[in-house]
Enzyme design. Structure first.
Site, PDB file in Angstrom:
ATOM      1  N   TYR A  56     128.796  62.651  21.385  1.00 26.72           N
ATOM      2  CA  TYR A  56     129.660  63.341  22.435  1.00 26.72           C
ATOM      3  C   TYR A  56     130.692  62.912  22.846  1.00 26.72           C
ATOM      4  O   TYR A  56     131.495  63.446  23.776  1.00 26.72           O
ATOM      5  CB  TYR A  56     128.595  63.531  23.535  1.00 26.72           C
ATOM      6  CG  TYR A  56     127.207  64.158  23.417  1.00 26.72           C
ATOM      7  CD1 TYR A  56     126.958  64.773  21.977  1.00 26.72           C
ATOM      8  CD2 TYR A  56     125.955  63.981  24.315  1.00 26.72           C
ATOM      9  CE1 TYR A  56     125.670  65.562  21.688  1.00 26.72           C
ATOM     10  CE2 TYR A  56     124.984  64.443  23.812  1.00 26.72           C
ATOM     11  CZ  TYR A  56     124.752  65.238  22.585  1.00 26.72           C
ATOM     12  OH  TYR A  56     123.566  65.706  22.397  1.00 26.72           O
ATOM     13  N   LEU A 194     117.218  76.547  27.247  1.00 27.71           N
ATOM     14  CA  LEU A 194     117.659  77.966  27.633  1.00 27.71           C
ATOM     15  C   LEU A 194     118.027  78.823  26.354  1.00 27.71           C
ATOM     16  O   LEU A 194     118.538  79.869  26.438  1.00 27.71           O
ATOM     17  CB  LEU A 194     118.433  78.162  28.833  1.00 27.71           C
ATOM     18  CG  LEU A 194     118.194  77.238  29.939  1.00 27.71           C
ATOM     19  CD1 LEU A 194     119.016  77.384  30.989  1.00 27.71           C
ATOM     20  CD2 LEU A 194     116.804  77.565  30.554  1.00 27.71           C
ATOM     21  N   ILE A 232     116.086  68.797  29.086  1.00 30.78           N
ATOM     22  CA  ILE A 232     117.592  68.308  29.618  1.00 30.78           C
ATOM     23  C   ILE A 232     118.538  69.498  29.646  1.00 30.78           C
ATOM     24  O   ILE A 232     119.463  69.441  28.873  1.00 30.78           O
ATOM     25  CB  ILE A 232     118.315  67.158  28.440  1.00 30.78           C
ATOM     26  CG1 ILE A 232     117.979  67.726  27.100  1.00 30.78           C
ATOM     27  CG2 ILE A 232     117.412  65.976  28.669  1.00 30.78           C
ATOM     28  CD1 ILE A 232     118.631  66.777  25.903  1.00 30.78           C
ATOM     29  N   LYS A 234     121.714  71.512  30.833  1.00 33.56           N
ATOM     30  CA  LYS A 234     123.047  71.191  31.282  1.00 33.56           C
ATOM     31  C   LYS A 234     123.761  72.110  32.144  1.00 33.56           C
ATOM     32  O   LYS A 234     123.495  73.412  31.958  1.00 33.56           O
ATOM     33  CB  LYS A 234     123.944  70.983  29.584  1.00 33.56           C
ATOM     34  CG  LYS A 234     125.384  70.472  29.968  1.00 33.56           C
ATOM     35  CD  LYS A 234     126.106  70.568  28.929  1.00 33.56           C
ATOM     36  CE  LYS A 234     126.708  72.007  28.909  1.00 33.56           C
ATOM     37  NZ  LYS A 234     127.939  72.264  27.783  1.00 33.56           N
ATOM     38  N   SER A 235     124.508  71.800  33.045  1.00 32.92           N
ATOM     39  CA  SER A 235     125.337  72.691  33.905  1.00 32.92           C
ATOM     40  C   SER A 235     126.464  71.987  34.359  1.00 32.92           C
ATOM     41  O   SER A 235     126.188  70.796  34.723  1.00 32.92           O
ATOM     42  CB  SER A 235     124.544  73.314  34.983  1.00 32.92           C
ATOM     43  OG  SER A 235     125.562  74.072  35.846  1.00 32.92           O
ATOM     44  N   ARG A 240     124.024  75.064  40.402  1.00 33.01           N
ATOM     45  CA  ARG A 240     123.135  75.440  39.135  1.00 33.01           C
ATOM     46  C   ARG A 240     122.301  74.145  38.906  1.00 33.01           C
ATOM     47  O   ARG A 240     121.182  74.307  38.331  1.00 33.01           O
ATOM     48  CB  ARG A 240     123.841  75.702  37.956  1.00 33.01           C
ATOM     49  CG  ARG A 240     123.262  76.397  36.884  1.00 33.01           C
ATOM     50  CD  ARG A 240     122.463  77.512  37.169  1.00 33.01           C
ATOM     51  NE  ARG A 240     123.403  78.589  37.383  1.00 33.01           N
ATOM     52  CZ  ARG A 240     124.219  79.390  36.919  1.00 33.01           C
ATOM     53  NH1 ARG A 240     124.144  79.154  35.608  1.00 33.01           N
ATOM     54  NH2 ARG A 240     124.802  80.306  37.467  1.00 33.01           N
ATOM     55  N   ASN A 244     118.111  74.150  38.431  1.00 37.18           N
ATOM     56  CA  ASN A 244     117.464  73.806  37.430  1.00 37.18           C
ATOM     57  C   ASN A 244     116.385  72.878  37.668  1.00 37.18           C
ATOM     58  O   ASN A 244     115.303  72.611  37.185  1.00 37.18           O
ATOM     59  CB  ASN A 244     118.424  73.206  36.411  1.00 37.18           C
ATOM     60  CG  ASN A 244     119.223  74.307  35.617  1.00 37.18           C
ATOM     61  OD1 ASN A 244     119.089  75.498  35.662  1.00 37.18           O
ATOM     62  ND2 ASN A 244     120.279  73.707  35.088  1.00 37.18           N
TER      63      ASN A 244
END
Length: 281
Positions: A56, A194, A232, A234-235, A240, A244
């Protein structure tokens, strides 16, 4: 499992007794220049489990956020992963990740993809076993490992993986793989929980969200958590992030869970681990 009072997130015991928060924060595709800020916001929201990877290219930002947070190290759980192109030099790769994160010990280190065409993942695993035995890693595991990859590792390795992090969401559940992993004491961790947003508009999800006064994301995350899956999401938006995290306090009934499970469609959104061979360089 125990609970973290501030958020209600359960602490899930891995097969070696190490506790991992069942809800974590992923930083896949978070730009390096934004990582520190976003991870600091996630920590402020209440996350104590951060998931990154060498591929990443944002480990340094995660490390900077950890250092700036002032949160005691023992309250945080940090995961990173071995880059595909470095399976043949796993010890050096691990040290580079550890330095980038600015940590003495990594909580969970994963082989990111098996890349079976390389034939190197068992070699990398044996290096990771030594790092684990030396106390430099608290738990070791794998990501994107299919049944045959697990069979090879279980036959040739000396340590059973603590985690198998796989693509898992309502329209792509990998039930047989999840069952096999759990049958060996390997915790299942869902990335893209999601479906990268693709599952949020399913009628079963939106109907339950309306009925429960919750968001569609909370419904799906609660479905994962009820199955004992680590997630896990992500936002980059603090509101948000908190939404979550609040899924940890949402309960779904048996019929609700069945309605979500019925969405299985074999809809993979990521790469196929049977053939994926990208170097991640």
């Amino acid at each position: 499992m125990s609970q973290t009072p501030e958020t209600g997130v359960r602490q899930f015991a891995l097969n070696n007794g190490v506790a991992i928060p069942q809800v974590g924060f992923g930083v896949f595709q978070v730009p390096a220049e934004e990582t520190q800020r976003i991870v600091e916001e996630a920590l402020e929201a209440g996350y104590r489990h951060i998931d990154t990877a060498a591929a990443y290219r944002n480990e340094a930002g995660v490390g900077a956020a950890i250092a700036a947070s002032g949160i005691p190290r023992e309250e945080l759980f940090i995961t990173t992963k071995l880059r595909n192109g470095e399976q043949g030099s796993a010890a050096e790769a691990f040290e580079n990740s550890r330095k980038a994160l600015g940590l003495d010990v990594i909580d969970l280190y994963l082989i990111h993809w098996p890349v079976p065409s390389q034939g190197l993942f068992t070699q990398a695993w044996k290096v990771m076993e030594k790092l684990y035995a030396d106390g430099q890693i608290r738990a070791i595991g794998v990501s994107n490992f299919l049944e045959d990859h697990l069979d090879t590792l279980l036959a040739e390795g000396g340590v059973v993986p603590a985690v198998n992090q796989i693509e898992l969401h309502p329209t792509f559940q990998q039930s047989a793989l999840a069952l096999k992993s759990r049958s060996h004491g390997i915790a299942v961790e869902a990335y893209s929980p999601l479906g990268q947003g693709a599952d949020l508009n399913a009628r079963a999800v939106t109907a339950l969200a309306e009925d429960k006064g919750a968001t569609p994301a909370q419904i799906i995350l609660a479905w994962h958590l009820a199955a004992g899956t680590i997630v896990i999401p992500k936002s980059s938006t603090p509101a948000r992030m908190r939404e979550n995290l609040a899924a940890a306090s949402l309960s779904l009934g048996a019929a609700d869970l069945e309605a979500i499970s019925a969405l299985e469609a074999g809809s993979r959104v990521g790469g196929d681990p049977a053939v994926a061979a990208h170097s991640q360089f």
